[in-house]
Design a protein around this motif. Structure first.
Motif, PDB file in Angstrom:
ATOM      1  N   HIS A 145       0.804  -1.226   0.000  1.00 11.56           N
ATOM      2  CA  HIS A 145       0.000   0.000   0.000  1.00 11.56           C
ATOM      3  C   HIS A 145       0.833   1.270   0.000  1.00 11.56           C
ATOM      4  O   HIS A 145       1.903   1.315   0.596  1.00 11.56           O
ATOM      5  N   THR A 146       0.300   2.273  -0.676  1.00 12.77           N
ATOM      6  CA  THR A 146       0.868   3.621  -0.611  1.00 12.77           C
ATOM      7  C   THR A 146      -0.325   4.570  -0.606  1.00 12.77           C
ATOM      8  O   THR A 146      -1.024   4.702  -1.614  1.00 12.77           O
ATOM      9  N   GLN A 147      -0.580   5.170   0.548  1.00 15.87           N
ATOM     10  CA  GLN A 147      -1.754   6.028   0.679  1.00 15.87           C
ATOM     11  C   GLN A 147      -1.434   7.225   1.566  1.00 15.87           C
ATOM     12  O   GLN A 147      -0.639   7.106   2.505  1.00 15.87           O
ATOM     13  N   VAL A 148      -2.075   8.357   1.258  1.00 16.66           N
ATOM     14  CA  VAL A 148      -2.054   9.486   2.181  1.00 16.66           C
ATOM     15  C   VAL A 148      -3.463   9.585   2.752  1.00 16.66           C
ATOM     16  O   VAL A 148      -4.440   9.674   2.006  1.00 16.66           O
ATOM     17  N   VAL A 149      -3.558   9.518   4.070  1.00 14.47           N
ATOM     18  CA  VAL A 149      -4.867   9.456   4.716  1.00 14.47           C
ATOM     19  C   VAL A 149      -4.997  10.594   5.728  1.00 14.47           C
ATOM     20  O   VAL A 149      -4.080  10.836   6.517  1.00 14.47           O
ATOM     21  N   LEU A 150      -6.128  11.264   5.668  1.00 15.89           N
ATOM     22  CA  LEU A 150      -6.419  12.330   6.631  1.00 15.89           C
ATOM     23  C   LEU A 150      -7.197  11.710   7.789  1.00 15.89           C
ATOM     24  O   LEU A 150      -8.236  11.072   7.578  1.00 15.89           O
ATOM     25  N   ILE A 151      -6.671  11.860   9.004  1.00 16.19           N
ATOM     26  CA  ILE A 151      -7.288  11.214  10.164  1.00 16.19           C
ATOM     27  C   ILE A 151      -7.673  12.301  11.168  1.00 16.19           C
ATOM     28  O   ILE A 151      -6.819  12.904  11.808  1.00 16.19           O
ATOM     29  N   ARG A 152      -8.972  12.579  11.236  1.00 10.00           N
ATOM     30  CA  ARG A 152      -9.438  13.685  12.089  1.00 10.00           C
ATOM     31  C   ARG A 152      -9.645  13.234  13.520  1.00 10.00           C
ATOM     32  O   ARG A 152      -9.605  14.013  14.444  1.00 10.00           O
ATOM     33  N   ASP A 153      -9.936  11.932  13.700  1.00  9.11           N
ATOM     34  CA  ASP A 153     -10.126  11.391  15.053  1.00  9.11           C
ATOM     35  C   ASP A 153      -9.874   9.894  15.002  1.00  9.11           C
ATOM     36  O   ASP A 153      -9.720   9.333  13.906  1.00  9.11           O
ATOM     37  N   HIS A 154      -9.888   9.236  16.167  1.00  9.79           N
ATOM     38  CA  HIS A 154      -9.638   7.798  16.201  1.00  9.79           C
ATOM     39  C   HIS A 154     -10.557   7.048  15.240  1.00  9.79           C
ATOM     40  O   HIS A 154     -11.777   7.298  15.209  1.00  9.79           O
ATOM     41  N   LEU A 155      -9.981   6.172  14.464  1.00  9.40           N
ATOM     42  CA  LEU A 155     -10.700   5.243  13.582  1.00  9.40           C
ATOM     43  C   LEU A 155     -11.503   5.942  12.473  1.00  9.40           C
ATOM     44  O   LEU A 155     -12.410   5.348  11.900  1.00  9.40           O
ATOM     45  N   GLN A 156     -11.174   7.217  12.182  1.00  7.48           N
ATOM     46  CA  GLN A 156     -11.856   7.962  11.109  1.00  7.48           C
ATOM     47  C   GLN A 156     -10.853   8.215   9.987  1.00  7.48           C
ATOM     48  O   GLN A 156      -9.900   8.959  10.204  1.00  7.48           O
ATOM     49  N   TYR A 157     -11.087   7.633   8.825  1.00  2.14           N
ATOM     50  CA  TYR A 157     -10.089   7.732   7.762  1.00  2.14           C
ATOM     51  C   TYR A 157     -10.665   8.342   6.490  1.00  2.14           C
ATOM     52  O   TYR A 157     -11.723   7.930   6.022  1.00  2.14           O
ATOM     53  N   GLN A 158      -9.925   9.297   5.933  1.00  6.19           N
ATOM     54  CA  GLN A 158     -10.305   9.858   4.629  1.00  6.19           C
ATOM     55  C   GLN A 158      -9.085   9.735   3.720  1.00  6.19           C
ATOM     56  O   GLN A 158      -8.068  10.410   3.923  1.00  6.19           O
ATOM     57  N   ILE A 159      -9.198   8.852   2.727  1.00  2.00           N
ATOM     58  CA  ILE A 159      -8.055   8.640   1.825  1.00  2.00           C
ATOM     59  C   ILE A 159      -8.005   9.803   0.843  1.00  2.00           C
ATOM     60  O   ILE A 159      -8.962  10.052   0.114  1.00  2.00           O
ATOM     61  N   ILE A 160      -6.881  10.529   0.817  1.00  5.82           N
ATOM     62  CA  ILE A 160      -6.821  11.668  -0.104  1.00  5.82           C
ATOM     63  C   ILE A 160      -5.860  11.431  -1.268  1.00  5.82           C
ATOM     64  O   ILE A 160      -5.786  12.231  -2.190  1.00  5.82           O
ATOM     65  N   GLY A 161      -5.127  10.345  -1.223  1.00  3.22           N
ATOM     66  CA  GLY A 161      -4.257  10.006  -2.344  1.00  3.22           C
ATOM     67  C   GLY A 161      -3.744   8.593  -2.185  1.00  3.22           C
ATOM     68  O   GLY A 161      -3.626   8.092  -1.062  1.00  3.22           O
TER      69      GLY A 161
END
Ligand code: KG4
Ligand code: ZN
Length: 347
Positions: A145-161
Motif C-alpha cells: 500500500h501507498t496512501q495518504v490518509v487524513l485522520i481527524r479522530d480515532h478510527l476515522q479515515y479519509q483517503i486523499i491520495g
C-alpha cells in the motif's frame, strides 16, 4: 457507543496476513512483548507462496503466542481482550490468525476486535504511549500500500491520495530483485544507498506536477530496468550503491513532497509515517527536514513497529474494544479490505 474505560489491561494481538507470524501482548501504555517469526520457506521462490504461508502460520501460531505470553510474564487467563488482522492479505494466512483468535475468544470468554492491517500500521504510532495529536495526515507506505490518509479522530479515515499502480515497498523490492539483492529489498537498498551518490542518475518522479496526491511507481521501476539493461552488468556492479541511492532519492522525494503539500493544502500540522517503508532512513530524515520548512511536525513509529508486527494490531484493536466495539464470531477474512471499509462489513 459504550465506553468501557480501562477494562482491557492485557491485550493479545495476532498478525498472520502475509509471511510474518506475530503475537504481542500490550497494555494501554506499553508493549510487553512483540514476537515476530519471519517465514524463510519463501526465500527459494523469490516471493511469498500463499499455501506455504498458511501452513507455516498453522505450525507457528501456538509457539509464538506462548512465547509472547512468557515474555510478558502473564498467562492466558490474565488476558482481557484479543485483536487480530482480518484483511487485507492472503486469505489462507488471514484465516489462520482469525480462526485462532475466535477460538480463544470463545474459550476464554473475552471479546476480540478484527482489525484492518493498514489501520494497524497507523496505530503503530500510538504504541508505548506515543502521543499523536489529531487531526494528522498519515503516509502509509508498505509492500502492498501507498496512501495518504487524513485522520481527524480515532478510527476515522479519509483517503486523499494513493498509488495508481505499484506500492512504494513493492518498487523497492522489484528494483532490489533487478539488482540481484536479497528479499525484502527495501532494507538492502537503504543500506547500500548510504554509500552511494544519489545524483548519479536522474530517475523520473511521477505525477509531481499534479495537484492531486496520487502516486505512481511503475515508471520508476521501468526506468531502473532500462538503465540496468543499457548499462550492462559490469557498470551496474561497479555502481550498485550509486544506482540504489539514485533510485531511493527518486522514490522518496515524491513521498516527501506530496505528503507535505497535502498537509499544507488541508491545513494539517501533524504528519505521521506508517508501514515498512517508514523504516527508510532517507524518508524519515527528509520528511522531517521538509516538514520543518513549513513548521509541520513529523511522527513515526519505533523501527521495530514499522514492518509487520502484532503489537500494532493489538493497539488498533484496543481502540475498538475500549469503545465497546466487539467483533462478532462470524466476521470473515477479506483479502482486499480497504481502510475504513470494515465498519460496513461488520454492521
Ligand atoms: O509493512 P510491511 O512489513 O508489509 C506490508 O504490509 O507490506 O512492509 C514491507 C515492505 C517491503 O516492501 C520492504 O522492502 C519495505 O517494507 N521496507 C523498506 C525498509 N524496510 C522495509 N523499504 C525501504 N527502506 C527500508 N529501510
Ligand atoms: Zn504491513
Amino acid at each position: 457507543m459504550v465506553d468501557v474505560g480501562n477494562r482491557f489491561e492485557y491485550l493479545l494481538g495476532i498478525e498472520t496476513s502475509c509471511d510474518e507470524t506475530s503475537a504481542a501482548v500490550i497494555t494501554q501504555h506499553k508493549v510487553l512483548s512483540n514476537i515476530i517469526s519471519s517465514q524463510s520457506v519463501h526465500v527459494q521462490f523469490g516471493g511469498v507462496v500463499p499455501e506455504l504461508a498458511s501452513r507455516a502460520h498453522l505450525s507457528k501460531v501456538l509457539p509464538i503466542v506462548n512465547e509472547a505470553l512468557q515474555n510478558a510474564h502473564i498467562t492466558l487467563s490474565q488476558l482481557s481482550g484479543l485483536a487480530v488482522t482480518c484483511g487485507p492479505g492472503l486469505i489462507g494466512a488471514l484465516l489462520v490468525g482469525l480462526n485462532y483468535v475466535k477460538g480463544l475468544s470463545l474459550a476464554l470468554g473475552i471479546p476480540y476486535a478484527a482489525v484492518n492491517h493498514i489501520e494497524g500500521h497507523i496505530y503503530a504510532n500510538f504504541l508505548n504511549d506515543q502521543s499523536l495529536p489529531f487531526p494528522f495526515l498519515c503516509l502509509i507506505v508498505s509492500g502492498g500500500h501507498t496512501q495518504v490518509v487524513l485522520i481527524r479522530d480515532h478510527l476515522q479515515y479519509q483517503i486523499i491520495g494513493e498509488t495508481r499502480d505499484d506500492a512504494a515497498g513493492e518498487a523497492f523490492d522489484k528494483v532490489a530483485k533487478l539488482l540481484n539483492l536479497s528479499y525484502p529489498g527495501g532494507p538492502e537498498i537503504d543500506r547500500l544507498a548510504r554509500m552511494g551518490n544519489s545524483s548519479f542518475i536522474e530517475f523520473p518522479r511521477a505525477l509531481m506536477k499534479s495537484d492531486q496526491f496520487d502516486f505512481s511507481y511503475s515508471g520508476l521501476k521501468t526506468a531502473v530496468m532500462n538503465y540496468i539493461r543499457e548499462a550492462g552488468q559490469q557498470k551496474v556492479g561497479a555502481h550498485l550503491s550509486d544506482i540504489c541511492a539514485s533510485f531511493q532519492r527518486a522514490a522518496v522525494e515524491v513521498l516527501v513532497k506530496k505528503t507535505v503539500q497535502a498537509a499544507r493544502t488541508f491545513q494539517i500540522r501533524f504528519i505521521a509515517l506508517a508501514g515498512g517503508v517508514a523504516a527508510n532512513s532517507l524518508l524519515r530524515n527528509w520528511m522531517r527536514e521538509e516538514a520543518a520548512k513549513f513548521k509541520l511536525q513529523v511522527f513515526f513509529p519505533e523501527l521495530e513497529f514499522c514492518t509487520d508486527n502484532a503489537a500494532m494490531i493489538a493497539r488498533a484493536g484496543l481502540q475498538y474494544l475500549q469503545q465497546g466495539d466487539f467483533s462478532p464470531l462470524d466476521v470473515n477474512a477479506f483479502p482486499s479490505l480497504r481502510l475504513g471499509q470494515f465498519s460496513q462489513v461488520t454492521s
